[in-house]
Design an enzyme around this catalytic site. Structure first.
Site, short mmCIF file in Angstrom:
data_model
loop_
_atom_site.label_atom_id
_atom_site.label_comp_id
_atom_site.label_asym_id
_atom_site.label_seq_id
_atom_site.Cartn_x
_atom_site.Cartn_y
_atom_site.Cartn_z
N ASP A 191 0.84 -1.20 0.00
CA ASP A 191 0.00 0.00 0.00
C ASP A 191 0.87 1.25 0.00
O ASP A 191 2.08 1.18 0.23
CB ASP A 191 -0.89 -0.03 1.26
CG ASP A 191 -2.01 1.00 1.21
OD1 ASP A 191 -2.21 1.63 0.16
OD2 ASP A 191 -2.69 1.16 2.25
N LYS A 192 0.22 2.37 -0.26
CA LYS A 192 0.88 3.67 -0.21
C LYS A 192 0.11 4.55 0.77
O LYS A 192 -1.12 4.46 0.86
CB LYS A 192 0.85 4.32 -1.59
CG LYS A 192 1.57 5.61 -1.69
CD LYS A 192 0.81 6.84 -2.15
CE LYS A 192 -0.61 7.05 -1.97
NZ LYS A 192 -1.09 8.43 -2.08
N HIS A 193 0.82 5.37 1.52
CA HIS A 193 0.14 6.32 2.40
C HIS A 193 0.74 7.69 2.18
O HIS A 193 1.96 7.83 2.07
CB HIS A 193 0.31 5.91 3.87
CG HIS A 193 -0.40 6.83 4.81
ND1 HIS A 193 -1.76 6.80 5.00
CD2 HIS A 193 0.07 7.82 5.61
CE1 HIS A 193 -2.10 7.73 5.88
NE2 HIS A 193 -1.02 8.37 6.26
N SER A 194 -0.13 8.69 2.10
CA SER A 194 0.36 10.06 1.94
C SER A 194 0.06 10.84 3.21
O SER A 194 -0.96 10.61 3.86
CB SER A 194 -0.35 10.68 0.74
OG SER A 194 -0.39 12.09 0.87
N THR A 209 -9.07 10.89 0.62
CA THR A 209 -9.40 9.95 -0.46
C THR A 209 -10.84 9.44 -0.35
O THR A 209 -11.55 9.32 -1.35
CB THR A 209 -8.39 8.79 -0.43
OG1 THR A 209 -7.10 9.34 -0.70
CG2 THR A 209 -8.70 7.73 -1.46
N ARG A 253 -4.98 13.57 21.42
CA ARG A 253 -3.89 14.44 20.92
C ARG A 253 -4.44 15.67 20.20
O ARG A 253 -3.92 16.77 20.33
CB ARG A 253 -3.00 13.64 19.96
CG ARG A 253 -2.11 12.63 20.65
CD ARG A 253 -1.49 11.68 19.64
NE ARG A 253 -0.72 12.38 18.63
CZ ARG A 253 -0.56 11.96 17.37
NH1 ARG A 253 -1.12 10.84 16.96
NH2 ARG A 253 0.16 12.65 16.53
N SER A 261 1.06 6.39 15.07
CA SER A 261 -0.33 6.54 14.65
C SER A 261 -0.52 6.06 13.21
O SER A 261 -1.38 5.22 12.92
CB SER A 261 -0.73 8.02 14.78
OG SER A 261 -1.97 8.25 14.17
N LYS A 318 -2.00 1.77 11.99
CA LYS A 318 -3.14 1.49 11.11
C LYS A 318 -2.68 0.75 9.85
O LYS A 318 -3.35 -0.17 9.38
CB LYS A 318 -3.81 2.82 10.72
CG LYS A 318 -4.53 3.46 11.90
CD LYS A 318 -5.07 4.83 11.57
CE LYS A 318 -3.98 5.87 11.51
NZ LYS A 318 -4.41 7.26 11.67
N LYS A 319 -1.55 1.17 9.31
CA LYS A 319 -1.07 0.52 8.08
C LYS A 319 -0.63 -0.92 8.36
O LYS A 319 -0.89 -1.81 7.56
CB LYS A 319 0.08 1.34 7.48
CG LYS A 319 -0.40 2.62 6.83
CD LYS A 319 -1.16 2.33 5.54
CE LYS A 319 -2.08 3.44 5.14
NZ LYS A 319 -2.96 3.09 4.01
N1 URA Z 1 -2.18 11.22 10.42
C1 URA Z 1 -2.38 10.20 11.29
O1 URA Z 1 -3.00 9.19 10.96
N2 URA Z 1 -1.88 10.31 12.52
C2 URA Z 1 -1.19 11.40 12.95
O2 URA Z 1 -0.75 11.42 14.08
C3 URA Z 1 -0.99 12.45 12.04
C4 URA Z 1 -1.50 12.33 10.77
#
Ligand code: URA
Length: 447
Positions: free
Chosen positions: A84-87, A124, A172, A187, A191-192
């Site tokens: 996967d890619k995350h931006s 997205t 936070r 964080s 999730k990834k």
């Molecule tokens: N995006 C996230 O998912 N977590 C963060 O802490 C900052 C940006």
């Protein structure tokens, strides 16, 4: 062992290193409510000021990943090639919409779990919500089925993936502790990693429209993510990409879906968008094992785009998730576009020398196309198209962009904001790289 959150908080407050049992206990407390709201906030603030060692960061990420379900793709019949890619988020960033189907057409599997936009950056999921019928919250069986059939599925965060992050992030957000590289790394990656990936590409943006405006901060985040993800067993490469101007031609939800479809079908491929998309997708193909190297990846991507295979994967994903079966052929009819079209001209003729892309993103928010609170509904039909780029000549015959608004008043407001966000000069500025640097675990250098 009895969980005493204040002892763990005290240890971090005093700058000591937390043990693995300390971190796992704290994350358990965050997940099951054993730690009160004040204790979660104090923990976040202690980490914010004292920081974490690499080993603490990896443990925090893994403990947060393990706070919920971790997807196991081999058990869904996909043994290899899951990446996967995350931006970190941008303005006009529709790379994911193209990358998922393009990578799938080249042999990778992309189970992408995305977010909604907040503030000036677009999300997205909001873009997919512009497609009638598209379900961004399917059950796991449907998600896995679409990943198997189309090779990619882009959906929203589910309640059972990394629940510790959901609570910690909410705290936070209201306690001024978002801007911590340790906490951001854990964080994003929790999730990834919960999505069961075998490879990850991070698009870390810098510049006026990025979450991390400053290049050195963005670079530090990229290095942290690459090191921690690799330490947690997921090979990861990060690209540092420019967000000093909008990416591609359009900003908005329906308009960005149309731009992605136009890209996939070969109607129009804006060069900067193309460069970032091919760079990220190429890295993903190499990490997932679908390509031998970047050269092989480039060849595969060219073929997948030219043959229509990538576009076909997009159509298959949309149909598999409840959207129209003929979306690809009739996207312009299915998408809703706001009725008032307004050309936006610069205050004076000249070259675009700079763009405050954050302000452009906020112009979309002000039109209702984005949100400032997580629970706000948005208007998918408003946006901007045909954005001129930095270095382009603009003037009375060459507009900055076209605004798609609900009414004349909204068009006036957006036009004023966009015009104020663009700086005009008499000389054409030097070109800047779009992909500035590549970061790998073994210290990969400039791209
Ligand atoms: N995006 C996230 O998912 N977590 C963060 O802490 C900052 C940006």
């Amino acid at each position: 062992m009895t969980f005493i959150p204040q002892e763990i908080i005290r240890k971090k407050r005093d700058g000591l290193e937390l043990s693995e049992p300390d971190i796992r206990a704290m994350v358990r407390g965050i997940t099951d409510g054993g730690a009160g709201e004040g204790q979660v906030a104090a923990f976040a603030m202690a980490v914010f000021f004292r920081g974490m060692t690499l080993s603490e960061r990896i443990t925090l990420t893994e403990a947060m990943r393990d706070s919920g379900r971790v997807l196991d793709w081999p058990s869904f019949g996909i043994a290899r090639g899951v990446a996967d890619k995350h931006s970190t988020g941008g303005v006009g960033d529709k790379v994911s919409l193209i990358l998922g189907p393009l990578a799938a057409a080249c042999g990778a599997f992309v189970p992408m779990i995305s977010g909604r936009g907040l503030g000036h950056t677009g999300g997205t999921l909001d873009k997919f919500d512009a497609i009638p019928g598209y379900d961004t919250a399917p059950n796991l069986t449907t998600f896995a089925q679409v990943v198997r059939d189309a090779g990619c599925a882009i959906i929203g965060q589910t309640a059972d993936l990394a629940p510790a992050d959901r609570r910690l992030y909410a705290v936070r957000d209201v306690t001024a502790t978002v801007e911590s590289i340790d906490l951001i790394t854990a964080s994003i990656l929790s999730k990834k990693l919960a999505a069961g990936l075998q490879g990850l590409v991070m698009d870390v943006k810098y510049g006026s429209g990025a979450f991390m405006e400053n290049y050195d901060d963005a670079r530090a985040l990229a290095e942290s993510i690459v090191t921690v993800a690799t330490g947690a067993g997921v090979p990861t490469t990060a690209l540092l990409t420019d967000m000093n101007e909008v990416l591609g031609d359009s900003v908005g939800n329906a308009v960005e879906v149309r731009e992605a479809v136009d890209f996939l079908t070969g109607v129009h491929q804006e060069p900067r968008l193309s460069e970032v998309t091919l760079a990220c997708t190429g890295e993903l193909l190499v990490l997932s094992g679908a390509a031998r190297d970047m050269e092989d990846a480039m060849r595969k991507m060219e073929t997948a785009l030219a043959s229509g295979a990538a576009a076909e994967r997009f159509g298959c994903m949309v149909a598999g998730l409840g959207g129209p079966a003929d979306f690809l052929e009739r996207a312009g009819e299915y998408l809703d576009f706001a009725p008032v079209k307004r050309l936006v001209y610069p205050a004076r003729p000249g070259f675009i020398t700079a763009m405050d892309s954050r302000a452009v993103g906020m112009a979309l928010v002000a039109m209702g196309g984005g949100r400032t609170r997580a629970d706000q509904a948005i208007d998918h039909a408003v946006g901007m198209t045909g954005f001129a780029r930095i270095g382009e000549a603009v003037g009375p015959d060459q507009p900055l962009c076209t605004v798609l608004a609900r009414d004349e008043g909204q068009a006036d407001m957006a036009a004023e904001r966009i015009s104020a966000a663009v700086a005009i000069g008499d000389t054409r500025p030097a070109p800047r790289p779009v992909v500035r640097e590549r970061i790998t675990a073994d210290g990969g250098g400039a791209s």
